[in-house]
Design a protein around this motif. Structure first.
Motif, PDB file in Angstrom:
ATOM      1  N   THR A   1     -11.064  24.995  -5.834  1.00 47.54           N
ATOM      2  CA  THR A   1     -10.156  23.906  -5.460  1.00 47.54           C
ATOM      3  C   THR A   1     -10.228  22.715  -6.416  1.00 47.54           C
ATOM      4  O   THR A   1      -9.417  21.790  -6.295  1.00 47.54           O
ATOM      5  N   ASP A   2     -11.153  22.726  -7.338  1.00 51.83           N
ATOM      6  CA  ASP A   2     -11.353  21.557  -8.199  1.00 51.83           C
ATOM      7  C   ASP A   2     -10.222  21.440  -9.219  1.00 51.83           C
ATOM      8  O   ASP A   2      -9.953  22.393  -9.959  1.00 51.83           O
ATOM      9  N   ASP A   3      -9.583  20.270  -9.265  1.00 48.00           N
ATOM     10  CA  ASP A   3      -8.483  20.100 -10.227  1.00 48.00           C
ATOM     11  C   ASP A   3      -8.943  19.339 -11.482  1.00 48.00           C
ATOM     12  O   ASP A   3      -8.130  18.967 -12.306  1.00 48.00           O
ATOM     13  N   TRP A   4     -10.241  19.102 -11.600  1.00 46.71           N
ATOM     14  CA  TRP A   4     -10.785  18.600 -12.875  1.00 46.71           C
ATOM     15  C   TRP A   4     -12.247  19.044 -13.019  1.00 46.71           C
ATOM     16  O   TRP A   4     -13.168  18.246 -13.090  1.00 46.71           O
ATOM     17  N   PRO A   5     -12.449  20.352 -13.068  1.00 48.61           N
ATOM     18  CA  PRO A   5     -13.831  20.853 -13.097  1.00 48.61           C
ATOM     19  C   PRO A   5     -14.535  20.541 -14.419  1.00 48.61           C
ATOM     20  O   PRO A   5     -13.914  20.544 -15.480  1.00 48.61           O
ATOM     21  N   TRP A   6     -15.810  20.298 -14.280  1.00 51.20           N
ATOM     22  CA  TRP A   6     -16.619  20.015 -15.461  1.00 51.20           C
ATOM     23  C   TRP A   6     -17.225  21.320 -16.002  1.00 51.20           C
ATOM     24  O   TRP A   6     -17.384  22.296 -15.259  1.00 51.20           O
ATOM     25  N   PRO A   7     -17.619  21.292 -17.242  1.00 55.24           N
ATOM     26  CA  PRO A   7     -18.183  22.518 -17.849  1.00 55.24           C
ATOM     27  C   PRO A   7     -19.390  23.055 -17.087  1.00 55.24           C
ATOM     28  O   PRO A   7     -19.558  24.264 -16.980  1.00 55.24           O
ATOM     29  N   ILE A   8     -20.195  22.170 -16.528  1.00 55.35           N
ATOM     30  CA  ILE A   8     -21.403  22.652 -15.833  1.00 55.35           C
ATOM     31  C   ILE A   8     -21.040  23.520 -14.626  1.00 55.35           C
ATOM     32  O   ILE A   8     -21.789  24.408 -14.224  1.00 55.35           O
ATOM     33  N   GLN A   9     -19.865  23.279 -14.080  1.00 55.69           N
ATOM     34  CA  GLN A   9     -19.439  24.076 -12.932  1.00 55.69           C
ATOM     35  C   GLN A   9     -19.141  25.517 -13.348  1.00 55.69           C
ATOM     36  O   GLN A   9     -19.322  26.437 -12.558  1.00 55.69           O
ATOM     37  N   TYR A  10     -18.651  25.692 -14.573  1.00 54.01           N
ATOM     38  CA  TYR A  10     -18.450  27.052 -15.080  1.00 54.01           C
ATOM     39  C   TYR A  10     -19.781  27.677 -15.462  1.00 54.01           C
ATOM     40  O   TYR A  10     -20.017  28.859 -15.264  1.00 54.01           O
ATOM     41  N   ARG A  11     -20.638  26.848 -16.028  1.00 60.82           N
ATOM     42  CA  ARG A  11     -21.910  27.350 -16.529  1.00 60.82           C
ATOM     43  C   ARG A  11     -22.705  28.025 -15.407  1.00 60.82           C
ATOM     44  O   ARG A  11     -23.323  29.065 -15.610  1.00 60.82           O
ATOM     45  N   SER A  12     -22.696  27.437 -14.242  1.00 58.04           N
ATOM     46  CA  SER A  12     -23.432  27.999 -13.101  1.00 58.04           C
ATOM     47  C   SER A  12     -22.468  28.238 -11.947  1.00 58.04           C
ATOM     48  O   SER A  12     -22.720  27.860 -10.806  1.00 58.04           O
TER      49      SER A  12
END
Lengths: 187, 714
Positions: free
Chosen positions: B165-176
């Motif tokens: 649902t995040d419309d501005w996810p940060w890279p760390i959210q993809y990382r983990s």
């Protein structure tokens, strides 16, 4: 000349109005409570059907959905935080007796350390302890004491045994006893 | 005062209503989730957890698209962090920049990654990445590979990092992204960094948990589950009822406490509770239930896995259900997964699952086939397999017969455990279109024979003759005409009335009823193409005139929907057998080397005579063809027994048919040859031996040319 309604007529009007409000209100409440979920058409034809009906919510995200993620967006979040030193805690998560394989499986959870030694001790009054040792293991999302299983043959006697976990790490010792006695029936 | 009392009473009533009404409309809908619905020992059923077919790649992508309709790629919206210096909120781009995660932001719906090099477009949404897979593809593939429900992976992405649902996810959210390799009590394991790594590893691990009972800290049965990594928060004994629930606890080893569950409402998973709250499994449960339906199966649930339609039960040739023919039988197959908790058992009362008509239930189907169960046309078949356990897939195979009525139909089916319960209606249906075949004549012609060199006027035919007719017909229907395929072969049938036995029947016609003339010469005539019907007719011996009507029929299915009124005018005219002598000669024998003077014959000797005769009539002389063979007969008087009869070679023992034409066929205008042997009589004398042509069974020549030989026997 303006006709003045009688008391009886006025009462009747008020009663009718009340009934009307009640009926409309009831219908509205009923329709709210029985609102059908959005329907999704099932594909047909010779192609596989992959859409179960009425199950997927395709509505946009709400603000509440993003609260937790937004709260985590801090300068500290960008670097992986090093957890603060925690107290060493050992927990027996389960002690299951499998009568078919004649094994006792002991599940554990260790917090506060990533390395150390584990020991499972099964005790029964008047009998020598049954001990199984292992090391702290990383299981991708947690630390535990690995696969701990005690064979019925390890037990000198049938009957009820208590199970205790002891974890030692860097001079700290933590222990935990399973809340129930396990019953060993060596047959 | 009484009025006032009544008035007061009514006012009270209205006030009460006004009070209750807003309360009533603020009631949450029935079935809304609350923390009270959370069952720590039974979070999700195994069949749901492992249902890897729940969504396609397209479904997943659509889901991601709809959850974040507008990605704040540039971070232009306000963050929740206040800039006291500027007296306003930081924009997301500003806050991200301060925090080390500057814009642009890549939302999950736009995420792409090369799963080998791990190059991806985080931080640069428009980056070109070779051989990249979308997030939807990565999720789908991992789900399929490890037989985990992709909805489980989507939900885990949300509960761990809020990525869905995040419309501005940060890279760390993809990382983990899946929180995989991130124990609550230590740093994340770099080995599992990256979106693909996270999704694939987590799916693998879920599968591994399920297939390795007793290898981890939780399994079915009594377990002690803590509320929080902080041991002082305590925990409770939980009876874990199934492996999938155990897998969730192995992945996230805490249960929500009462405080965290109390925050859950119908519209929100809930925020933080007290200091002992843990939210992973609560959020998993809430999001799955909210987005994808219940995590728990009904006892009687199913999922359509595949539906197919074939021409027959061999299931080798698919049938187009949008071009069915009236009365056409075809075979349907449905593969159904048992998503409930009750085993389907064939032949066991109350446990056998049948395929029933639905929408409405027990509807009498127009596609009912004689093979259906019962006579009510509402139970098509029963499950083929003897036992289908929860999570297994069974098969319904059924025949259906298209109704005579042309039209479009939606046929709904749903499994039913007769005597127990209908299974949850999954809205399965087929769209059937019943369309009658149709055609139009393109060309019709007639010839003397199959070489098709000499056209014939069918209005001027002779009796007892064979003629070769051609009909070219255009397929105007939706279905292909297929020679030799039952239910698809189109034949030329007699019509006016249909199935009339034709007087022009030939032995080459189909069947023996003289009402099926021929099928197409082509193996296949597609819609819009032209087929050919080539066939022989044989004229009757009678003199007659008919308009011989034909139409096309798909035998076993139906006649064509249209009758263009095709016919040939077939008229047989009387035969006019006429001839004229061209040459007559006599020889000592059939070598025809030594001529003989017929005025000087020796008695008892054999001689060979030859007559050449021109066909001046209207029929072809055909040797060996009944009623068409022209013979030489004795005349003056007709059928006179000749004294020159050569009983060994003449056509009959009555000594009145010396020979037939040597040629197989002598058409009008051609000359035929009649060669035959005579034996001179013992009686000396002078004889005039008259001969004429005869079409035995039909007539003698109309005009006798008066041909004769004068024989003088010494």
């Amino acid at each position: 000349m303006k006709k003045i309604p009688s008391t009886r007529q006025r009462n009747l009007l008020i009663t009718l109005l009340a009934i009307l409000v009640l009926a409309v209100g009831s219908f509205y409440i009923y329709s709210l409570m029985h609102q059908p979920p959005a329907k999704q058409t099932v594909k047909t034809g010779s192609t596989p059907v992959s859409h179960p009906q009425n199950t997927i919510d395709y509505s946009p995200a709400t603000k509440a959905d993003n609260n937790a993620a937004d709260q985590r967006k801090t300068p500290e979040a960008v670097v992986t935080p090093t957890p603060t030193k925690q107290e060493l805690v050992a927990t027996i998560t389960r002690a299951s007796v499998d009568s078919s394989s004649h094994e006792v499986y002991v599940g554990t959870l260790v917090t506060g350390s990533t390395t150390g030694d584990c020991a499972i001790t099964a005790s029964q009054v008047g009998q020598p302890d049954v001990i199984k040792k292992s090391s702290i293991r990383y299981t991708s999302n947690a630390y535990d004491c690995g696969t701990l299983q005690l064979s019925f043959d390890d037990f000198p006697n049938s009957g009820e045994w208590s199970i205790k976990l002891t974890v030692t790490s860097g001079g700290s010792v933590a222990s935990n006893t399973w809340g129930k006695l396990v019953t060993i029936n060596r047959g | 005062m009484i009025f006032n009392k009544i008035k007061h009473r009514h006012l009270t009533l209205i006030a009460l209503l006004l009070l209750v009404f807003p309360m009533a409309i603020s009631i949450e809908p029935v079935g809304a989730l609350t923390g009270a619905n959370f069952n720590a020992g039974h979070i999700i059923d195994d069949v749901i957890f492992t249902n890897s077919s729940s969504m396609s790649v397209q479904d997943i992508q659509y889901f991601l698209d709809t959850k974040v309709p507008n990605c704040d790629t540039s971070g232009t919206q306000n963050s929740s962090h206040y800039n006291s210096t500027a007296g306003r909120y930081y924009t997301r781009a500003e806050w991200g920049s301060i925090s080390g995660s500057p814009a642009p932001y890549t939302c999950l719906k736009n995420y792409r990654e090369n799963i080998t090099t791990h190059q991806n477009n985080v931080g640069n949404p428009s980056a070109s990445i070779d051989n990249a897979k979308t997030a939807a593809e990565i999720i789908y593939n991992s789900a399929k590979t490890y037989s985990i429900n992709p909805q489980v992976l989507l939900t885990t992405l949300q509960k761990e990092q809020g990525l869905i649902t995040d419309d501005w996810p940060w890279p760390i959210q993809y990382r983990s992204a899946m929180g995989f390799g991130c124990p609550d009590t230590s740093a994340c394991d770099t080995k599992y960094y990256g979106f693909y790594n996270q999704v694939d590893s987590a799916a693998y691990q879920f599968k591994y948990y399920l297939t390795h009972p007793n290898a981890f800290n939780y399994w079915t049965g009594d377990n002690f589950i803590r509320y929080n990594p902080d041991s002082s928060c305590g925990g409770t004994n939980v009876n874990i009822q199934n492996p999938a629930t155990a897998a969730l606890y192995i992945y996230t080893p805490y249960q929500p406490n009462a405080s965290s569950l109390s925050k859950t409402t119908g519209t929100s998973a809930g925020g933080s509770g007290d200091n002992c709250g843990a939210y992973g499994n609560r959020n998993f449960w809430w999001y799955f239930n909210t987005w994808f339906g219940s995590t728990l199966t009904s006892g009687y649930d199913w999922q359509p896995v595949q539906q197919s339609a074939y021409t027959d039960s061999t299931m080798t040739t698919p049938v187009d259900t949008l071009s069915l023919l009236p009365g056409q039988r075809f075979y349907l197959q449905i593969k159904a997964k048992n998503m409930g908790s009750v085993t389907w058992q064939k032949g066991v009362a109350g446990r056998q699952v049948n395929l029933g008509t639905s929408n409405p239930r027990d509807r009498k189907s127009l596609f009912c086939d004689s093979t259906w169960l019962g006579t009510d046309c509402n139970r098509a078949t029963s499950i083929s397999e003897n036992t289908i356990a929860p999570g297994d897939t069974g098969t319904f195979g059924l025949w259906a017969t298209a109704p005579k009525q042309i039209g479009m139909y939606s046929e709904y089916f749903n499994p039913v455990m007769d005597g127990t319960s209908w299974l949850i209606d999954r809205g399965l249906y087929w769209t059937f279109k019943v369309t009658a075949p149709s055609w139009q004549p393109v060309q019709q012609s007639a010839y003397t024979d199959s070489t098709m060199t000499t056209p014939v006027d069918t209005a001027n035919m002779l009796p007892n003759q064979r003629y070769y007719l051609i009909l070219k017909a255009k397929n105007n229907g939706p279905a292909t005409w297929q020679k030799g395929v039952a239910g698809r072969q189109v034949n030329l049938g007699t019509s006016g009335p249909r199935d009339r036995a034709s007087g022009f029947c030939d032995s080459t016609w189909l069947g023996s009823d003289c009402n099926r003339v021929a099928t197409t010469t082509e193996d296949s005539v597609a819609s819009g193409a032209t087929g050919t019907f080539a066939f022989w007719i044989k004229t009757p011996s009678r003199i007659l005139s008919y308009d011989e009507h034909f139409n096309l029929v798909m035998d076993g299915v139906s006649w064509m929907s249209n009758d263009p009124g095709l016919y040939w005018t077939m008229r047989t005219n009387p035969i006019h057998l006429n001839w004229q002598p061209v040459q007559q000669s006599a020889y000592t024998d059939s070598t025809m080397t030594t001529p003989v003077d017929t005025n000087n014959l020796q008695h008892g000797q054999k001689y060979y005579l030859v007559l050449k005769a021109k066909n001046t009539g209207n029929n072809t002389w055909q040797k060996g063809v009944s009623l068409n063979q022209v013979n030489l007969g004795t005349s003056h008087s007709r059928d006179r027994k000749s004294v020159f009869c050569d009983t060994l070679s003449w056509l009959n023992t009555d000594c009145n048919r010396p020979a037939t034409a040597n040629e197989a066929s002598v058409a009008p205008g051609q000359t035929g040859t009649f060669g035959f042997t005579i034996t001179s009589p013992a009686q000396a004398g002078s004889y005039n031996e008259y001969l004429d042509l005869v079409l035995d069974g039909v007539s003698w020549a109309e005009t006798d040319p008066g041909l004769y030989w004068t024989f003088k026997v010494n």
